[in-house]
Design a protein around this motif. Sequence first.
Motif, PDB file in Angstrom:
ATOM      1  N   LYS A  49       0.847  -1.189   0.000  1.00 19.78           N
ATOM      2  CA  LYS A  49       0.000   0.000   0.000  1.00 19.78           C
ATOM      3  C   LYS A  49       0.884   1.241   0.000  1.00 19.78           C
ATOM      4  O   LYS A  49       2.080   1.153   0.283  1.00 19.78           O
ATOM      5  N   SER A  51       1.320   3.657   1.949  1.00 18.13           N
ATOM      6  CA  SER A  51       2.041   3.958   3.191  1.00 18.13           C
ATOM      7  C   SER A  51       3.244   3.046   3.411  1.00 18.13           C
ATOM      8  O   SER A  51       4.054   3.306   4.300  1.00 18.13           O
ATOM      9  N   ASN A  83      -7.466   7.692  -8.076  1.00 28.29           N
ATOM     10  CA  ASN A  83      -7.815   7.288  -6.722  1.00 28.29           C
ATOM     11  C   ASN A  83      -6.836   6.227  -6.248  1.00 28.29           C
ATOM     12  O   ASN A  83      -6.558   5.272  -6.973  1.00 28.29           O
ATOM     13  N   ASN A  85      -6.466   3.902  -2.788  1.00 28.71           N
ATOM     14  CA  ASN A  85      -6.963   3.489  -1.476  1.00 28.71           C
ATOM     15  C   ASN A  85      -5.781   2.958  -0.674  1.00 28.71           C
ATOM     16  O   ASN A  85      -4.967   2.200  -1.204  1.00 28.71           O
ATOM     17  N   ASN A  86      -5.693   3.334   0.595  1.00 28.68           N
ATOM     18  CA  ASN A  86      -4.577   2.913   1.443  1.00 28.68           C
ATOM     19  C   ASN A  86      -5.130   2.215   2.681  1.00 28.68           C
ATOM     20  O   ASN A  86      -5.522   2.872   3.642  1.00 28.68           O
ATOM     21  N   GLY A  87      -5.207   0.904   2.625  1.00 29.66           N
ATOM     22  CA  GLY A  87      -5.664   0.121   3.764  1.00 29.66           C
ATOM     23  C   GLY A  87      -7.117  -0.306   3.649  1.00 29.66           C
ATOM     24  O   GLY A  87      -7.904   0.274   2.886  1.00 29.66           O
ATOM     25  N   GLY A  89      -9.590   0.013   5.673  1.00 31.43           N
ATOM     26  CA  GLY A  89     -10.559   1.027   6.071  1.00 31.43           C
ATOM     27  C   GLY A  89     -10.848   2.043   4.984  1.00 31.43           C
ATOM     28  O   GLY A  89     -11.844   2.757   5.043  1.00 31.43           O
ATOM     29  N   ALA A  90      -9.976   2.104   3.980  1.00 32.10           N
ATOM     30  CA  ALA A  90     -10.171   3.003   2.835  1.00 32.10           C
ATOM     31  C   ALA A  90     -10.642   2.223   1.606  1.00 32.10           C
ATOM     32  O   ALA A  90     -10.539   2.702   0.487  1.00 32.10           O
ATOM     33  N   SER A  91     -11.119   1.004   1.830  1.00 28.80           N
ATOM     34  CA  SER A  91     -11.657   0.132   0.779  1.00 28.80           C
ATOM     35  C   SER A  91     -10.602  -0.489  -0.121  1.00 28.80           C
ATOM     36  O   SER A  91     -10.915  -0.914  -1.232  1.00 28.80           O
ATOM     37  N   GLN A  92      -9.352  -0.574   0.336  1.00 28.39           N
ATOM     38  CA  GLN A  92      -8.352  -1.300  -0.443  1.00 28.39           C
ATOM     39  C   GLN A  92      -8.619  -2.786  -0.264  1.00 28.39           C
ATOM     40  O   GLN A  92      -8.678  -3.283   0.868  1.00 28.39           O
ATOM     41  N   THR A  93      -8.803  -3.497  -1.359  1.00 28.35           N
ATOM     42  CA  THR A  93      -9.089  -4.937  -1.288  1.00 28.35           C
ATOM     43  C   THR A  93      -7.949  -5.784  -1.830  1.00 28.35           C
ATOM     44  O   THR A  93      -7.838  -6.949  -1.484  1.00 28.35           O
TER      45      THR A  93
END
Length: 112
Positions: A49, A51, A83, A85-87, A89-93
């Motif tokens: 991700k 981060s 877009n 998503n990071n993690g 909780g941010a909808s990264q699947t």
Amino acid sequence: MADTIFSKIISREIPANILFEDDQALAFADVNPQAPTHFLVIPKKPIPKLSDATREDQALLGHLLLVANNVAAEQGLTDFRLNVNNGAGASQTVFHLHIHVLGGRPFSWPPG
């Protein structure tokens, strides 16, 4: 890093509609598009991700943005949304860094 669907696309274990490839990155059509044009840009280097990226990834991250811009232009997009998503909780699947590039329709703000 564990195998992901994206690492399997890179290794050609899973087919994809590839729009661009070089030694650092791959761009391919999203299989569940959320806009008329929706593709992903991923690094070939496995970074789970954003981060997890480090200073040594700085040039690679810039390269991914340039690939996104160039492929968007090739797809006829002048207005588009990026877009990341990071993690979970941010909808990264899929835990392999990827940039969603979406275009071909108006977008509202703030996003969902």
